[in-house]
Design a protein around this motif. Structure first.
Motif, mmCIF file in Angstrom:
data_model
loop_
_atom_site.group_PDB
_atom_site.id
_atom_site.type_symbol
_atom_site.label_atom_id
_atom_site.label_comp_id
_atom_site.label_asym_id
_atom_site.label_seq_id
_atom_site.Cartn_x
_atom_site.Cartn_y
_atom_site.Cartn_z
ATOM 1 N N THR A 166 40.035 43.209 71.573
ATOM 2 C CA THR A 166 39.627 44.430 72.613
ATOM 3 C C THR A 166 40.193 45.286 72.180
ATOM 4 O O THR A 166 40.828 45.125 70.837
ATOM 5 C CB THR A 166 41.140 43.988 73.665
ATOM 6 N N LYS A 167 39.908 46.420 72.700
ATOM 7 C CA LYS A 167 40.047 47.854 71.933
ATOM 8 C C LYS A 167 41.970 48.388 71.953
ATOM 9 O O LYS A 167 41.665 49.069 71.118
ATOM 10 C CB LYS A 167 39.248 48.970 72.193
ATOM 11 N N ALA A 168 41.721 47.521 72.844
ATOM 12 C CA ALA A 168 43.567 48.289 73.565
ATOM 13 C C ALA A 168 44.548 48.464 72.051
ATOM 14 O O ALA A 168 44.397 47.089 71.018
ATOM 15 C CB ALA A 168 43.954 46.892 74.190
ATOM 16 N N LYS A 169 45.258 49.509 71.868
ATOM 17 C CA LYS A 169 46.133 49.442 70.605
ATOM 18 C C LYS A 169 47.362 49.088 71.055
ATOM 19 O O LYS A 169 47.918 48.758 73.070
ATOM 20 C CB LYS A 169 47.063 50.625 70.751
ATOM 21 N N VAL A 170 48.275 47.793 71.075
ATOM 22 C CA VAL A 170 49.154 46.740 71.853
ATOM 23 C C VAL A 170 50.530 47.862 70.941
ATOM 24 O O VAL A 170 50.952 47.252 69.693
ATOM 25 C CB VAL A 170 49.312 45.854 70.882
ATOM 26 N N ILE A 171 51.783 47.775 71.618
ATOM 27 C CA ILE A 171 52.698 47.853 71.398
ATOM 28 C C ILE A 171 53.883 47.116 72.258
ATOM 29 O O ILE A 171 53.993 47.003 73.107
ATOM 30 C CB ILE A 171 52.982 49.442 71.656
ATOM 31 N N ALA A 172 54.919 46.367 71.271
ATOM 32 C CA ALA A 172 56.068 45.503 71.619
ATOM 33 C C ALA A 172 57.228 46.610 71.927
ATOM 34 O O ALA A 172 57.189 47.402 70.817
ATOM 35 C CB ALA A 172 55.797 45.078 70.855
ATOM 36 N N TYR A 173 58.377 45.907 72.755
ATOM 37 C CA TYR A 173 59.496 46.554 72.470
ATOM 38 C C TYR A 173 60.616 45.918 71.668
ATOM 39 O O TYR A 173 60.507 44.536 71.956
ATOM 40 C CB TYR A 173 59.752 47.068 73.586
ATOM 41 N N ARG A 174 60.972 46.497 70.988
ATOM 42 C CA ARG A 174 62.651 45.920 70.702
ATOM 43 C C ARG A 174 64.144 46.378 70.521
ATOM 44 O O ARG A 174 64.138 47.496 70.205
ATOM 45 C CB ARG A 174 62.374 45.797 68.920
ATOM 46 N N GLY A 175 65.177 45.928 71.358
ATOM 47 C CA GLY A 175 65.812 46.401 71.320
ATOM 48 C C GLY A 175 67.101 45.906 70.677
ATOM 49 O O GLY A 175 68.166 46.211 71.034
ATOM 50 N N GLN A 176 67.088 44.444 69.984
ATOM 51 C CA GLN A 176 68.408 44.717 68.960
ATOM 52 C C GLN A 176 68.017 43.954 67.253
ATOM 53 O O GLN A 176 67.535 43.732 67.546
ATOM 54 C CB GLN A 176 69.095 43.435 69.880
ATOM 55 N N THR A 177 69.298 44.146 66.964
ATOM 56 C CA THR A 177 68.857 43.403 65.160
ATOM 57 C C THR A 177 69.053 42.277 65.638
ATOM 58 O O THR A 177 69.570 41.465 66.042
ATOM 59 C CB THR A 177 70.027 44.313 64.604
#
Length: 367
Positions: free
Chosen positions: A106-117
């Motif tokens: 798909t054309k969607a740009k995808v962003i994830a979240y990262r909360g810890q090391t």
């Protein structure tokens, strides 16, 4: 200007909304910016559904209970295509593994979240469903320490990982301090709290060893929020302090921020794998300073010697010394609390998170 079409995917089932409010407020802030057309996909029992709906945000639901669900992947993929979604923002691992896979082709740009090391390795195949998923265009990390840690593992463009601090709002912290009259606290004691569990990396054992090192005549009470008073393991840990009458296991509390508000200081003795600790931000928002170990994003939260004290991890003597510094100098402790609250307001507010996230969206779509 054409609005950015956003599908945000998240999953929450806690009764206490405080842990998830920063995330929700960012999504709501994007909606109110006028630049983003927001839809949220979350689990049917999410505490956040009425919170989103009262702000006019469209909510769709899915169980979101499997790391890889063909039904969830199909739902997300069909929604992206049918609604011409520009940005797919994934707020946890289940959202990431299903959402990023759904976005392939798909054309969607995808962003994830990262909360810890920590807990990421190029040699762990399961990580290629989450933080190392090849379909991710950006990973928003909660602290610089998290960004730098993740960049060691990312293939190719290290700038895929970027920092955006979670935003907190002072209006969330206007409740009265918790009523602790039912606890056997000592008159005039210096009170510290820790949101505690028995995972070794959270450092409860470090705090107990530090308490053991404190002078016998130290008028101190330690509140362990979340620690089950019926647990034999917790009772053994309390005995380890050498001052069991000074350590109180409070069990699960939905009012953890209000408990912190009753204290002189909070402690976070994490030994490894920390992000941007919610409990510290909550305490600071009530004007309560923190003593933290130098792991993950802790040193970004606390300005050492200005808003609190940063100590080396896994060093009980250093933690004991820091506690005694504030115990002996209540004026300094109060000053740190005032400065800590100012720091949260200036550096960790909701609007900065919304602005930076919107900038990331626009930069992705411009490329």
């Amino acid at each position: 200007m054409k609005k950015i079409k956003l599908l945000a995917v998240t999953h929450h089932n806690r009764k206490n909304i405080n842990p998830i409010r920063p995330e929700a407020s960012q999504i709501i802030g994007l909606h109110h910016s006028g630049a983003v057309d927001v839809t949220v996909l979350c689990n049917p029992g999410s505490t956040l559904i009425p919170y989103f709906e009262q702000h006019g945000i469209k909510v769709i639901t899915n169980a979101l209970d499997k790391k890889v669900s063909l039904q969830t992947i199909k739902l997300i993929r069909e929604y992206i295509k049918a609604n011409d979604i520009d940005i797919l923002h994934l707020f946890n691992n289940i959202a990431c593994s299903n959402g990023a896979t759904a976005a392939i082709g798909t054309k969607a740009k995808v962003i994830a979240y990262r909360g810890q090391t920590g807990n990421v390795s190029r040699w762990d195949p399961t990580v290629y469903l989450t933080m190392l998923h090849p379909r991710l265009d950006k990973i928003i990390c909660v602290a610089n320490a998290v960004t730098e840690d993740l960049q060691q593992h990312i293939w190719g463009n290290k700038d895929k990982a970027i920092t955006v601090y979670k935003g907190h709002d002072q209006s969330w912290y206007q409740n009265a301090p918790a009523d602790l009259s039912g606890l056997p606290l000592h008159d005039g004691s210096f009170k510290i709290s820790l949101v505690a569990n028995l995972r070794p990396r959270k450092g409860l054992h470090v705090l107990m060893d530090a308490v053991q090192l404190l002078p016998e005549d130290c008028n101190l009470d330690v509140l362990l929020v979340g620690a089950d008073p019926e647990s034999q393991a917790i009772q053994e840990m309390i005995k380890r302090s050498g001052k069991p009458q000074r350590v109180h296991a409070l069990g699960y509390r939905e009012d953890a921020p209000e408990v912190a508000a009753t204290c002189d200081a909070v402690v976070l003795p994490t030994t490894k794998r920390e992000g941007l600790c919610r409990a510290v931000l909550e305490a600071n928002s009530y004007g309560v300073p923190a003593i933290v170990s130098d792991t993950g994003g802790n040193a970004e939260l606390v300005a050492d010697g200005i808003t609190g004290i940063v100590v080396p991890p896994s060093e009980p003597q250093a933690l004991a010394d820091a506690i005694m510094t504030l115990y002996k100098d209540r004026a300094l402790c109060s000053k740190f609390g005032v400065e800590a609250k100012k720091r949260v307001i200036e550096k960790f507010n909701v609007q900065q998170g919304v602005d930076k996230t919107l900038e990331i969206y626009r930069n992705l779509l411009a490329n």
